[in-house]
Design a protein around this motif. Sequence first.
Motif, mmCIF file in Angstrom:
data_model
loop_
_atom_site.group_PDB
_atom_site.id
_atom_site.type_symbol
_atom_site.label_atom_id
_atom_site.label_comp_id
_atom_site.label_asym_id
_atom_site.label_seq_id
_atom_site.Cartn_x
_atom_site.Cartn_y
_atom_site.Cartn_z
ATOM 1 N N VAL A 11 6.401 8.920 8.829
ATOM 2 C CA VAL A 11 6.225 7.753 9.692
ATOM 3 C C VAL A 11 6.209 8.236 11.135
ATOM 4 O O VAL A 11 6.998 9.122 11.509
ATOM 5 C CB VAL A 11 7.388 6.748 9.503
ATOM 6 N N VAL A 12 5.303 7.673 11.926
ATOM 7 C CA VAL A 12 5.282 7.996 13.360
ATOM 8 C C VAL A 12 5.556 6.724 14.147
ATOM 9 O O VAL A 12 4.878 5.712 13.941
ATOM 10 C CB VAL A 12 3.919 8.587 13.790
ATOM 11 N N GLU A 17 0.845 -1.203 0.000
ATOM 12 C CA GLU A 17 0.000 0.000 0.000
ATOM 13 C C GLU A 17 0.876 1.248 0.000
ATOM 14 O O GLU A 17 2.056 1.197 0.333
ATOM 15 C CB GLU A 17 -0.896 0.015 1.250
ATOM 16 N N GLU A 18 0.256 2.364 -0.322
ATOM 17 C CA GLU A 18 0.927 3.672 -0.272
ATOM 18 C C GLU A 18 0.048 4.614 0.541
ATOM 19 O O GLU A 18 -1.165 4.674 0.306
ATOM 20 C CB GLU A 18 1.029 4.269 -1.685
ATOM 21 N N VAL A 19 0.617 5.311 1.490
ATOM 22 C CA VAL A 19 -0.157 6.315 2.239
ATOM 23 C C VAL A 19 0.699 7.565 2.410
ATOM 24 O O VAL A 19 1.895 7.570 2.084
ATOM 25 C CB VAL A 19 -0.581 5.792 3.638
ATOM 26 N N ASP A 20 0.079 8.603 2.931
ATOM 27 C CA ASP A 20 0.863 9.801 3.248
ATOM 28 C C ASP A 20 1.554 9.628 4.608
ATOM 29 O O ASP A 20 2.723 9.969 4.765
ATOM 30 C CB ASP A 20 -0.052 11.029 3.277
ATOM 31 N N VAL A 21 0.794 9.114 5.580
ATOM 32 C CA VAL A 21 1.354 8.960 6.934
ATOM 33 C C VAL A 21 1.089 7.550 7.444
ATOM 34 O O VAL A 21 -0.064 7.091 7.431
ATOM 35 C CB VAL A 21 0.715 9.969 7.924
ATOM 36 N N ALA A 22 2.126 6.878 7.901
ATOM 37 C CA ALA A 22 1.964 5.560 8.527
ATOM 38 C C ALA A 22 2.329 5.680 9.996
ATOM 39 O O ALA A 22 3.395 6.223 10.341
ATOM 40 C CB ALA A 22 2.862 4.531 7.855
ATOM 41 N N LEU A 23 1.429 5.210 10.846
ATOM 42 C CA LEU A 23 1.665 5.269 12.293
ATOM 43 C C LEU A 23 1.922 3.863 12.793
ATOM 44 O O LEU A 23 1.102 2.964 12.549
ATOM 45 C CB LEU A 23 0.442 5.867 12.984
ATOM 46 N N VAL A 24 3.012 3.667 13.470
ATOM 47 C CA VAL A 24 3.352 2.344 13.999
ATOM 48 C C VAL A 24 2.918 2.307 15.461
ATOM 49 O O VAL A 24 3.486 3.008 16.302
ATOM 50 C CB VAL A 24 4.864 2.065 13.888
ATOM 51 N N GLY A 35 2.940 -7.968 4.224
ATOM 52 C CA GLY A 35 2.687 -6.839 3.335
ATOM 53 C C GLY A 35 3.683 -5.715 3.560
ATOM 54 O O GLY A 35 4.635 -5.836 4.343
ATOM 55 N N SER A 36 3.462 -4.621 2.841
ATOM 56 C CA SER A 36 4.346 -3.463 3.019
ATOM 57 C C SER A 36 3.542 -2.198 2.766
ATOM 58 O O SER A 36 2.475 -2.225 2.137
ATOM 59 C CB SER A 36 5.524 -3.539 2.048
ATOM 60 N N ILE A 37 4.074 -1.112 3.272
ATOM 61 C CA ILE A 37 3.367 0.146 3.099
ATOM 62 C C ILE A 37 4.410 1.244 2.878
ATOM 63 O O ILE A 37 5.405 1.317 3.600
ATOM 64 C CB ILE A 37 2.453 0.401 4.328
ATOM 65 N N TYR A 67 9.321 6.296 2.695
ATOM 66 C CA TYR A 67 9.766 5.198 3.568
ATOM 67 C C TYR A 67 8.950 3.955 3.246
ATOM 68 O O TYR A 67 7.803 4.053 2.816
ATOM 69 C CB TYR A 67 9.552 5.574 5.039
ATOM 70 N N VAL A 68 9.534 2.788 3.526
ATOM 71 C CA VAL A 68 8.786 1.538 3.352
ATOM 72 C C VAL A 68 8.790 0.791 4.677
ATOM 73 O O VAL A 68 9.848 0.557 5.260
ATOM 74 C CB VAL A 68 9.416 0.654 2.248
ATOM 75 N N LEU A 69 7.582 0.444 5.119
ATOM 76 C CA LEU A 69 7.454 -0.350 6.345
ATOM 77 C C LEU A 69 7.020 -1.741 5.948
ATOM 78 O O LEU A 69 6.038 -1.895 5.210
ATOM 79 C CB LEU A 69 6.404 0.267 7.271
#
Length: 469
Positions: A238-239, A30-37, A231-233, A224-226
Amino acid sequence: MRGEPTSWWLREALESEGDRGERTPLTTAEEVDVALVGGGYTGLWTALALKERDPGLRVAVLEADVCGSGASGRNGGFLHGYWYDLPRLRAAFGDAGAAEVAIAGGHVVPAVEAFCAAHCEDVWLEQGGHMRVALTPEQDVRLAGVVDAARKLGFADEAQLLDRRAVADRCRSPAFRGGVFFRDCATIQPARLVRALRRAALAAGVAVYEDSRVLELAKGPGPYVLRTAAGSIGADDVVVATNAAATGWSPVRRRLTNFGSCAVMTEPVPHVLREIGWTGGEALSDARTFLRYFRTTPDGRVLMGTASGPIGRGGRVGAQFDFDGPSVDRAKAGLRRLLPAVADRAGIAGAWGGAVDVAADHFPFVGTVPRTRIHYAVGYSGHGTGPSWIAGQALASLITGADDRWSRLPLVNRGGRRFPPEPFKYVGGRAVRAAMLACEEAQEGGRRQPTAARAVAKLPTLLGIRLGR
Ligand SMILES: Cc1cc2nc3c(=O)[nH]c(=O)nc-3n(C[C@H](O)[C@H](O)[C@H](O)COP(=O)(O)OP(=O)(O)OC[C@H]3O[C@@H](n4cnc5c(N)ncnc54)[C@H](O)[C@@H]3O)c2cc1C
Protein backbone atom coordinates in the motif's frame (compact mmCIF):
# COMPACT_ATOMS: atom_id res chain seq x y z
CA MET A 1 -13.39 19.47 -4.39
CA ARG A 2 -17.04 18.90 -5.21
CA GLY A 3 -18.79 20.49 -8.17
CA GLU A 4 -16.85 23.23 -9.94
CA PRO A 5 -13.07 22.96 -9.38
CA THR A 6 -11.64 25.87 -7.43
CA SER A 7 -8.46 25.94 -9.47
CA TRP A 8 -8.36 27.71 -12.83
CA TRP A 9 -5.91 25.05 -14.00
CA LEU A 10 -8.16 22.09 -13.24
CA ARG A 11 -11.15 23.78 -14.86
CA GLU A 12 -9.11 24.38 -18.01
CA ALA A 13 -7.74 20.83 -18.04
CA LEU A 14 -11.13 19.15 -17.52
CA GLU A 15 -12.76 21.39 -20.12
CA SER A 16 -10.02 20.54 -22.62
CA GLU A 17 -10.74 16.83 -22.02
CA GLY A 18 -14.44 17.25 -22.68
CA ASP A 19 -15.28 14.23 -20.49
CA ARG A 20 -15.85 15.89 -17.17
CA GLY A 21 -18.33 13.32 -15.92
CA GLU A 22 -16.24 10.22 -16.50
CA ARG A 23 -15.29 8.75 -13.12
CA THR A 24 -15.15 5.10 -12.08
CA PRO A 25 -15.69 4.55 -8.36
CA LEU A 26 -14.75 1.30 -6.64
CA THR A 27 -17.97 -0.66 -6.09
CA THR A 28 -16.68 -4.24 -5.85
CA ALA A 29 -14.17 -6.30 -3.86
CA GLU A 30 -10.88 -6.41 -5.78
CA GLU A 31 -7.39 -7.84 -5.29
CA VAL A 32 -4.22 -6.15 -6.54
CA ASP A 33 -0.52 -6.31 -5.87
CA VAL A 34 -0.15 -2.59 -5.11
CA ALA A 35 -2.83 -0.11 -4.04
CA LEU A 36 -1.99 3.58 -4.12
CA VAL A 37 -4.08 5.94 -2.03
CA GLY A 38 -4.21 9.34 -3.72
CA GLY A 39 -4.51 10.22 -7.41
CA GLY A 40 -2.08 13.14 -7.58
CA TYR A 41 1.42 13.19 -9.07
CA THR A 42 2.85 10.92 -6.34
CA GLY A 43 0.28 8.15 -6.74
CA LEU A 44 0.24 8.29 -10.52
CA TRP A 45 4.02 8.58 -11.11
CA THR A 46 4.47 5.62 -8.77
CA ALA A 47 1.82 3.60 -10.61
CA LEU A 48 3.52 4.31 -13.94
CA ALA A 49 7.00 3.53 -12.59
CA LEU A 50 5.72 0.20 -11.23
CA LYS A 51 4.13 -0.75 -14.55
CA GLU A 52 7.30 0.22 -16.42
CA ARG A 53 9.38 -2.05 -14.21
CA ASP A 54 6.94 -4.94 -14.14
CA PRO A 55 4.01 -4.72 -16.59
CA GLY A 56 2.48 -7.79 -14.96
CA LEU A 57 1.94 -6.07 -11.60
CA ARG A 58 -1.71 -5.43 -10.71
CA VAL A 59 -1.82 -1.81 -9.63
CA ALA A 60 -4.78 0.32 -8.49
CA VAL A 61 -5.08 4.01 -7.61
CA LEU A 62 -7.83 5.08 -5.23
CA GLU A 63 -8.68 8.77 -5.36
CA ALA A 64 -11.19 10.42 -3.03
CA ASP A 65 -12.34 12.93 -5.66
CA VAL A 66 -10.97 13.29 -9.22
CA CYS A 67 -7.31 12.88 -10.08
CA GLY A 68 -5.96 16.41 -9.84
CA SER A 69 -8.37 17.67 -7.19
CA GLY A 70 -5.48 17.94 -4.71
CA ALA A 71 -2.36 20.09 -4.92
CA SER A 72 -1.35 18.50 -8.24
CA GLY A 73 -4.23 20.28 -9.96
CA ARG A 74 -3.76 23.58 -8.15
CA ASN A 75 -0.05 24.36 -7.98
CA GLY A 76 2.02 27.10 -9.57
CA GLY A 77 3.42 24.73 -12.20
CA PHE A 78 7.07 25.38 -11.30
CA LEU A 79 8.72 22.16 -12.41
CA HIS A 80 12.25 21.78 -11.10
CA GLY A 81 14.57 20.00 -8.71
CA TYR A 82 16.64 21.39 -5.86
CA TRP A 83 19.35 23.71 -7.15
CA TYR A 84 17.53 26.67 -5.57
CA ASP A 85 17.83 25.16 -2.09
CA LEU A 86 21.46 23.99 -1.99
CA PRO A 87 22.47 25.67 1.29
CA ARG A 88 19.69 23.86 3.15
CA LEU A 89 20.30 20.62 1.30
CA ARG A 90 23.90 20.78 2.51
CA ALA A 91 22.76 21.43 6.06
CA ALA A 92 20.33 18.49 5.94
CA PHE A 93 22.35 15.87 4.03
CA GLY A 94 25.98 17.06 3.87
CA ASP A 95 27.77 17.98 0.64
CA ALA A 96 27.66 14.53 -0.96
CA GLY A 97 24.00 14.00 -0.08
CA ALA A 98 23.09 17.50 -1.29
CA ALA A 99 24.80 16.86 -4.63
CA GLU A 100 23.05 13.51 -4.96
CA VAL A 101 19.58 15.00 -4.38
CA ALA A 102 20.26 18.00 -6.62
CA ILE A 103 21.54 15.79 -9.44
CA ALA A 104 18.47 13.53 -9.08
CA GLY A 105 16.31 16.67 -9.38
CA GLY A 106 18.03 17.46 -12.66
CA HIS A 107 16.26 14.42 -14.19
CA VAL A 108 12.79 15.83 -13.54
CA VAL A 109 12.30 18.19 -16.48
CA PRO A 110 13.73 15.75 -19.07
CA ALA A 111 11.53 12.99 -17.61
CA VAL A 112 8.36 15.06 -17.90
CA GLU A 113 9.35 16.14 -21.41
CA ALA A 114 9.96 12.52 -22.41
CA PHE A 115 6.65 11.46 -20.85
CA CYS A 116 4.75 14.10 -22.83
CA ALA A 117 6.50 13.18 -26.07
CA ALA A 118 5.85 9.46 -25.57
CA HIS A 119 2.16 10.01 -24.79
CA CYS A 120 1.53 12.95 -27.20
CA GLU A 121 0.44 15.13 -24.28
CA ASP A 122 0.59 18.93 -24.24
CA VAL A 123 1.08 20.24 -20.70
CA TRP A 124 2.23 23.70 -21.85
CA LEU A 125 5.80 22.84 -20.86
CA GLU A 126 8.10 25.83 -21.36
CA GLN A 127 11.74 25.69 -20.33
CA GLY A 128 12.40 29.29 -19.39
CA GLY A 129 14.40 28.64 -16.22
CA HIS A 130 13.73 30.01 -12.74
CA MET A 131 14.74 33.49 -11.63
CA ARG A 132 14.65 34.17 -7.90
CA VAL A 133 14.62 37.88 -7.22
CA ALA A 134 15.69 39.81 -4.15
CA LEU A 135 13.45 42.58 -2.86
CA THR A 136 15.46 43.57 0.23
CA PRO A 137 19.11 43.56 1.37
CA GLU A 138 18.31 40.49 3.53
CA GLN A 139 17.15 38.65 0.43
CA ASP A 140 20.34 39.70 -1.44
CA VAL A 141 22.30 37.84 1.23
CA ARG A 142 20.05 34.78 1.08
CA LEU A 143 20.43 34.50 -2.69
CA ALA A 144 24.19 35.06 -2.57
CA GLY A 145 24.33 32.05 -0.24
CA VAL A 146 22.73 29.86 -2.90
CA VAL A 147 25.24 30.95 -5.53
CA ASP A 148 28.07 30.36 -3.10
CA ALA A 149 26.84 26.86 -2.25
CA ALA A 150 26.54 25.94 -5.94
CA ARG A 151 30.11 27.14 -6.53
CA LYS A 152 31.46 25.25 -3.53
CA LEU A 153 29.83 22.02 -4.66
CA GLY A 154 31.18 22.44 -8.21
CA PHE A 155 27.86 23.36 -9.85
CA ALA A 156 28.44 27.06 -10.53
CA ASP A 157 26.49 26.86 -13.82
CA GLU A 158 23.32 25.87 -11.98
CA ALA A 159 22.96 29.16 -10.06
CA GLN A 160 23.99 32.31 -11.86
CA LEU A 161 24.06 35.59 -9.90
CA LEU A 162 22.27 38.46 -11.70
CA ASP A 163 22.62 42.16 -11.01
CA ARG A 164 19.69 44.56 -11.23
CA ARG A 165 20.21 45.10 -14.97
CA ALA A 166 20.46 41.42 -15.79
CA VAL A 167 17.25 40.80 -13.84
CA ALA A 168 15.52 43.62 -15.74
CA ASP A 169 16.60 42.00 -19.02
CA ARG A 170 14.31 39.10 -18.12
CA CYS A 171 11.53 41.05 -16.37
CA ARG A 172 11.30 44.73 -15.42
CA SER A 173 9.88 45.54 -12.00
CA PRO A 174 10.45 48.54 -9.72
CA ALA A 175 10.85 46.08 -6.81
CA PHE A 176 13.61 43.79 -8.09
CA ARG A 177 17.14 44.52 -6.79
CA GLY A 178 19.00 41.50 -8.15
CA GLY A 179 18.56 37.80 -8.43
CA VAL A 180 19.77 34.32 -9.27
CA PHE A 181 18.98 32.42 -12.43
CA PHE A 182 18.55 28.64 -12.34
CA ARG A 183 18.48 27.20 -15.84
CA ASP A 184 16.94 23.93 -14.65
CA CYS A 185 13.24 24.79 -14.48
CA ALA A 186 10.18 24.62 -16.70
CA THR A 187 6.66 25.86 -16.22
CA ILE A 188 3.73 23.58 -16.95
CA GLN A 189 -0.05 23.58 -16.80
CA PRO A 190 -0.05 21.47 -13.64
CA ALA A 191 -3.56 20.04 -13.93
CA ARG A 192 -2.93 18.99 -17.52
CA LEU A 193 0.07 17.01 -16.27
CA VAL A 194 -1.87 15.14 -13.59
CA ARG A 195 -4.70 14.39 -16.01
CA ALA A 196 -2.16 13.17 -18.58
CA LEU A 197 -0.64 10.88 -15.95
CA ARG A 198 -4.10 9.49 -15.22
CA ARG A 199 -4.65 8.75 -18.93
CA ALA A 200 -1.24 7.10 -19.21
CA ALA A 201 -1.88 5.02 -16.09
CA LEU A 202 -5.20 3.78 -17.49
CA ALA A 203 -3.52 2.97 -20.81
CA ALA A 204 -0.82 1.01 -18.95
CA GLY A 205 -3.49 -1.14 -17.29
CA VAL A 206 -3.63 0.61 -13.90
CA ALA A 207 -7.11 0.54 -12.35
CA VAL A 208 -7.95 4.15 -11.43
CA TYR A 209 -10.91 4.52 -9.07
CA GLU A 210 -12.13 8.08 -8.50
CA ASP A 211 -14.81 9.19 -6.03
CA SER A 212 -13.30 6.43 -3.90
CA ARG A 213 -12.08 7.77 -0.59
CA VAL A 214 -10.23 5.20 1.46
CA LEU A 215 -11.98 5.11 4.81
CA GLU A 216 -10.04 2.30 6.41
CA LEU A 217 -6.75 0.50 5.94
CA ALA A 218 -6.81 -2.83 7.79
CA LYS A 219 -4.44 -5.74 8.00
CA GLY A 220 -6.36 -8.68 6.53
CA PRO A 221 -5.53 -12.32 7.14
CA GLY A 222 -3.43 -12.11 3.97
CA PRO A 223 -2.87 -8.77 2.29
CA TYR A 224 -3.96 -5.35 3.50
CA VAL A 225 -7.58 -4.39 2.93
CA LEU A 226 -8.59 -0.87 1.97
CA ARG A 227 -12.24 -0.03 2.33
CA THR A 228 -14.19 2.71 0.58
CA ALA A 229 -17.91 3.53 0.98
CA ALA A 230 -18.90 1.12 -1.79
CA GLY A 231 -16.10 -1.42 -2.18
CA SER A 232 -12.84 -2.86 -0.93
CA ILE A 233 -9.48 -3.78 -2.30
CA GLY A 234 -6.90 -6.24 -1.02
CA ALA A 235 -3.26 -5.40 -1.70
CA ASP A 236 0.16 -6.79 -0.78
CA ASP A 237 1.69 -3.29 -0.82
CA VAL A 238 0.00 0.00 0.00
CA VAL A 239 1.26 3.49 -0.78
CA VAL A 240 -0.04 6.49 1.13
CA ALA A 241 0.17 9.32 -1.43
CA THR A 242 -2.34 11.68 0.11
CA ASN A 243 -0.08 14.70 0.60
CA ALA A 244 -1.42 17.10 3.26
CA ALA A 245 -4.20 14.66 4.19
CA ALA A 246 -1.49 12.38 5.63
CA THR A 247 -0.66 14.97 8.30
CA GLY A 248 -2.90 13.26 10.86
CA TRP A 249 -1.59 9.75 10.02
CA SER A 250 0.34 8.41 13.00
CA PRO A 251 3.54 7.18 11.23
CA VAL A 252 4.28 10.72 9.97
CA ARG A 253 2.16 12.92 12.25
CA ARG A 254 5.04 14.40 14.26
CA ARG A 255 7.09 15.15 11.15
CA LEU A 256 4.40 16.98 9.14
CA THR A 257 2.27 20.07 9.37
CA ASN A 258 -0.02 21.85 6.88
CA PHE A 259 0.26 25.31 5.45
CA GLY A 260 -1.90 26.84 2.76
CA SER A 261 -0.60 28.19 -0.53
CA CYS A 262 -2.77 30.41 -2.66
CA ALA A 263 -2.73 31.79 -6.21
CA VAL A 264 -4.53 34.27 -8.43
CA MET A 265 -4.63 34.03 -12.22
CA THR A 266 -5.05 37.11 -14.41
CA GLU A 267 -6.78 37.53 -17.74
CA PRO A 268 -4.38 37.44 -20.74
CA VAL A 269 -2.21 40.58 -21.09
CA PRO A 270 0.50 39.55 -23.59
CA HIS A 271 1.04 43.20 -24.65
CA VAL A 272 1.86 44.16 -21.03
CA LEU A 273 4.30 41.26 -20.73
CA ARG A 274 6.03 42.53 -23.86
CA GLU A 275 6.22 46.02 -22.34
CA ILE A 276 7.95 44.76 -19.19
CA GLY A 277 10.14 42.40 -21.19
CA TRP A 278 8.88 39.21 -19.53
CA THR A 279 8.60 37.06 -22.63
CA GLY A 280 11.11 34.29 -21.96
CA GLY A 281 8.73 32.08 -19.98
CA GLU A 282 10.84 32.35 -16.80
CA ALA A 283 9.31 31.15 -13.56
CA LEU A 284 9.90 33.86 -10.94
CA SER A 285 9.87 33.85 -7.16
CA ASP A 286 11.11 36.22 -4.50
CA ALA A 287 13.35 35.22 -1.61
CA ARG A 288 10.92 35.79 1.24
CA THR A 289 10.37 33.03 3.78
CA PHE A 290 6.71 32.77 2.76
CA LEU A 291 7.62 33.39 -0.81
CA ARG A 292 5.64 34.77 -3.70
CA TYR A 293 5.85 32.80 -6.91
CA PHE A 294 4.80 34.10 -10.30
CA ARG A 295 4.85 32.94 -13.89
CA THR A 296 3.28 33.47 -17.25
CA THR A 297 1.13 31.20 -19.43
CA PRO A 298 1.41 30.71 -23.20
CA ASP A 299 -1.60 33.02 -23.77
CA GLY A 300 -0.05 35.82 -21.71
CA ARG A 301 -1.67 35.42 -18.29
CA VAL A 302 0.19 35.88 -15.02
CA LEU A 303 -0.20 33.60 -12.02
CA MET A 304 0.81 35.18 -8.73
CA GLY A 305 0.98 32.89 -5.73
CA THR A 306 1.85 33.27 -2.09
CA ALA A 307 2.99 30.57 0.29
CA SER A 308 1.53 32.53 3.21
CA GLY A 309 -1.80 30.70 3.48
CA PRO A 310 -3.52 29.43 6.64
CA ILE A 311 -2.13 26.75 8.96
CA GLY A 312 -3.90 23.44 9.48
CA ARG A 313 -4.83 22.12 12.89
CA GLY A 314 -4.53 18.53 14.05
CA GLY A 315 -3.86 17.22 10.55
CA ARG A 316 -7.28 18.24 9.22
CA VAL A 317 -7.39 19.55 5.64
CA GLY A 318 -10.59 21.56 5.50
CA ALA A 319 -12.25 24.01 3.14
CA GLN A 320 -10.19 26.87 4.62
CA PHE A 321 -7.39 25.79 2.29
CA ASP A 322 -9.53 25.96 -0.87
CA PHE A 323 -10.07 29.69 -0.59
CA ASP A 324 -8.68 31.98 2.09
CA GLY A 325 -9.63 35.65 1.67
CA PRO A 326 -6.58 37.19 3.43
CA SER A 327 -4.20 35.00 1.40
CA VAL A 328 -5.93 35.98 -1.84
CA ASP A 329 -5.54 39.63 -0.81
CA ARG A 330 -1.81 39.01 -0.16
CA ALA A 331 -1.44 37.46 -3.63
CA LYS A 332 -3.18 40.47 -5.20
CA ALA A 333 -1.00 42.83 -3.16
CA GLY A 334 2.04 40.92 -4.40
CA LEU A 335 0.90 41.46 -7.97
CA ARG A 336 0.50 45.20 -7.33
CA ARG A 337 3.86 45.50 -5.63
CA LEU A 338 5.99 43.33 -7.91
CA LEU A 339 4.22 43.71 -11.25
CA PRO A 340 2.27 46.98 -11.07
CA ALA A 341 1.95 47.22 -14.85
CA VAL A 342 0.15 43.87 -14.89
CA ALA A 343 -1.97 44.64 -11.80
CA ASP A 344 -3.14 47.93 -13.33
CA ARG A 345 -4.29 46.40 -16.57
CA ALA A 346 -5.24 42.78 -16.01
CA GLY A 347 -8.46 41.51 -14.50
CA ILE A 348 -8.41 38.50 -12.19
CA ALA A 349 -9.74 35.32 -13.82
CA GLY A 350 -9.49 33.03 -10.80
CA ALA A 351 -8.27 32.66 -7.23
CA TRP A 352 -7.83 29.47 -5.24
CA GLY A 353 -5.72 27.78 -2.62
CA GLY A 354 -4.55 24.37 -1.53
CA ALA A 355 -2.91 22.62 1.39
CA VAL A 356 0.81 21.97 1.47
CA ASP A 357 2.41 19.11 3.48
CA VAL A 358 5.27 20.75 5.32
CA ALA A 359 8.22 18.81 6.79
CA ALA A 360 10.26 20.36 9.59
CA ASP A 361 13.34 20.60 7.32
CA HIS A 362 11.26 21.21 4.17
CA PHE A 363 12.48 18.13 2.33
CA PRO A 364 10.24 15.19 1.49
CA PHE A 365 10.59 11.84 3.12
CA VAL A 366 9.89 8.68 1.21
CA GLY A 367 9.84 5.39 3.05
CA THR A 368 8.26 2.25 4.39
CA VAL A 369 6.62 2.06 7.80
CA PRO A 370 8.87 -0.35 9.77
CA ARG A 371 7.76 -4.03 9.74
CA THR A 372 4.99 -3.33 7.19
CA ARG A 373 4.47 -3.13 3.43
CA ILE A 374 2.98 0.36 3.77
CA HIS A 375 4.96 3.03 1.97
CA TYR A 376 4.64 6.80 1.79
CA ALA A 377 6.04 9.96 0.22
CA VAL A 378 5.14 13.20 1.96
CA GLY A 379 6.69 16.44 3.16
CA TYR A 380 7.21 18.14 -0.21
CA SER A 381 6.73 21.45 1.59
CA GLY A 382 5.26 23.31 -1.36
CA HIS A 383 7.79 21.92 -3.77
CA GLY A 384 6.50 18.61 -5.08
CA THR A 385 5.64 19.16 -8.74
CA GLY A 386 9.07 17.93 -9.81
CA PRO A 387 10.13 15.98 -6.68
CA SER A 388 7.00 13.78 -6.88
CA TRP A 389 8.57 12.20 -9.97
CA ILE A 390 11.67 11.35 -7.89
CA ALA A 391 9.40 9.97 -5.14
CA GLY A 392 7.59 7.83 -7.71
CA GLN A 393 10.87 6.23 -8.77
CA ALA A 394 11.95 5.70 -5.16
CA LEU A 395 8.59 4.20 -4.13
CA ALA A 396 8.70 1.83 -7.10
CA SER A 397 12.18 0.75 -6.00
CA LEU A 398 11.04 0.17 -2.41
CA ILE A 399 8.04 -1.86 -3.53
CA THR A 400 9.94 -4.00 -6.02
CA GLY A 401 12.89 -4.41 -3.63
CA ALA A 402 15.36 -2.76 -6.00
CA ASP A 403 18.58 -1.54 -4.41
CA ASP A 404 19.30 1.33 -6.79
CA ARG A 405 20.06 5.05 -6.96
CA TRP A 406 16.44 5.90 -6.14
CA SER A 407 16.11 3.68 -3.07
CA ARG A 408 19.48 4.94 -1.84
CA LEU A 409 18.68 8.67 -2.14
CA PRO A 410 19.11 10.54 1.16
CA LEU A 411 15.39 11.39 1.01
CA VAL A 412 14.49 7.71 1.43
CA ASN A 413 13.86 6.04 4.79
CA ARG A 414 15.38 8.95 6.61
CA GLY A 415 14.80 10.33 10.04
CA GLY A 416 13.86 13.94 10.31
CA ARG A 417 13.15 16.65 12.76
CA ARG A 418 9.87 16.51 14.60
CA PHE A 419 7.38 19.26 15.23
CA PRO A 420 6.04 19.85 18.73
CA PRO A 421 2.83 17.89 19.42
CA GLU A 422 -0.59 19.49 18.96
CA PRO A 423 -1.89 21.92 20.07
CA PHE A 424 1.59 23.52 20.27
CA LYS A 425 2.26 22.76 16.59
CA TYR A 426 -0.78 24.77 15.53
CA VAL A 427 -0.60 27.56 18.10
CA GLY A 428 3.17 27.97 17.74
CA GLY A 429 3.00 27.73 13.95
CA ARG A 430 0.38 30.48 13.78
CA ALA A 431 2.33 32.80 16.05
CA VAL A 432 5.60 32.29 14.20
CA ARG A 433 3.98 32.66 10.80
CA ALA A 434 2.34 35.96 11.83
CA ALA A 435 5.67 37.21 13.24
CA MET A 436 7.61 36.29 10.10
CA LEU A 437 5.03 37.92 7.85
CA ALA A 438 5.17 41.11 9.97
CA CYS A 439 8.98 41.14 9.81
CA GLU A 440 9.13 40.62 6.06
CA GLU A 441 6.41 43.21 5.41
CA ALA A 442 8.45 45.68 7.46
CA GLN A 443 11.66 44.81 5.60
CA GLU A 444 9.97 45.28 2.23
CA GLY A 445 8.47 48.57 3.30
CA GLY A 446 11.87 49.79 4.56
CA ARG A 447 10.58 49.93 8.16
CA ARG A 448 12.08 48.58 11.38
CA GLN A 449 10.94 45.06 12.17
CA PRO A 450 8.74 44.94 15.29
CA THR A 451 10.96 43.74 18.18
CA ALA A 452 8.51 41.15 19.56
CA ALA A 453 7.84 39.75 16.09
CA ARG A 454 11.58 39.42 15.49
CA ALA A 455 12.02 37.41 18.64
CA VAL A 456 9.13 35.07 17.82
CA ALA A 457 10.26 34.68 14.20
CA LYS A 458 13.62 33.32 15.41
CA LEU A 459 12.05 30.46 17.38
CA PRO A 460 11.89 27.86 14.58
CA THR A 461 15.58 28.34 13.75
CA LEU A 462 16.44 27.72 17.39
CA LEU A 463 14.39 24.51 17.25
CA GLY A 464 15.90 23.46 13.89
CA ILE A 465 12.57 23.85 12.10
CA ARG A 466 12.06 25.63 8.78
CA LEU A 467 8.93 27.59 8.02
CA GLY A 468 7.91 28.98 4.65
CA ARG A 469 9.97 28.03 1.63
C1 LIG B 1 -1.36 26.49 -4.36
C2 LIG B 1 -0.17 25.55 -4.47
C3 LIG B 1 0.91 25.92 -5.26
C4 LIG B 1 2.00 25.07 -5.40
N1 LIG B 1 2.99 25.39 -6.28
C5 LIG B 1 3.99 24.51 -6.52
C6 LIG B 1 4.93 24.76 -7.56
O1 LIG B 1 4.82 25.71 -8.32
N2 LIG B 1 5.96 23.88 -7.71
C7 LIG B 1 6.08 22.79 -6.90
O2 LIG B 1 7.07 22.05 -7.05
N3 LIG B 1 5.14 22.48 -5.97
C8 LIG B 1 4.09 23.29 -5.79
N4 LIG B 1 3.13 22.98 -4.89
C9 LIG B 1 3.19 21.66 -4.22
C10 LIG B 1 2.78 20.52 -5.16
O3 LIG B 1 1.59 20.85 -5.82
C11 LIG B 1 2.59 19.22 -4.36
O4 LIG B 1 3.76 18.97 -3.62
C12 LIG B 1 2.30 18.03 -5.24
O5 LIG B 1 1.22 18.27 -6.09
C13 LIG B 1 2.04 16.81 -4.37
O6 LIG B 1 1.48 15.79 -5.14
P1 LIG B 1 0.75 14.60 -4.40
O7 LIG B 1 0.31 13.64 -5.42
O8 LIG B 1 1.64 14.08 -3.33
O9 LIG B 1 -0.48 15.28 -3.67
P2 LIG B 1 -1.94 15.68 -4.20
O10 LIG B 1 -1.91 16.20 -5.57
O11 LIG B 1 -2.53 16.55 -3.15
O12 LIG B 1 -2.69 14.30 -4.25
C14 LIG B 1 -3.16 13.66 -3.09
C15 LIG B 1 -4.52 13.10 -3.43
O13 LIG B 1 -4.94 12.25 -2.38
C16 LIG B 1 -6.36 12.30 -2.33
N5 LIG B 1 -6.76 11.77 -1.03
C17 LIG B 1 -6.62 12.32 0.20
N6 LIG B 1 -7.11 11.50 1.14
C18 LIG B 1 -7.57 10.40 0.50
C19 LIG B 1 -8.18 9.18 0.92
N7 LIG B 1 -8.44 8.94 2.22
N8 LIG B 1 -8.53 8.26 -0.02
C20 LIG B 1 -8.27 8.48 -1.33
N9 LIG B 1 -7.71 9.62 -1.79
C21 LIG B 1 -7.34 10.56 -0.89
C22 LIG B 1 -6.65 13.78 -2.54
O14 LIG B 1 -7.97 13.97 -3.00
C23 LIG B 1 -5.60 14.17 -3.57
O15 LIG B 1 -6.10 14.15 -4.90
C24 LIG B 1 2.02 23.82 -4.69
C25 LIG B 1 0.95 23.47 -3.88
C26 LIG B 1 -0.14 24.31 -3.77
C27 LIG B 1 -1.30 23.90 -2.90
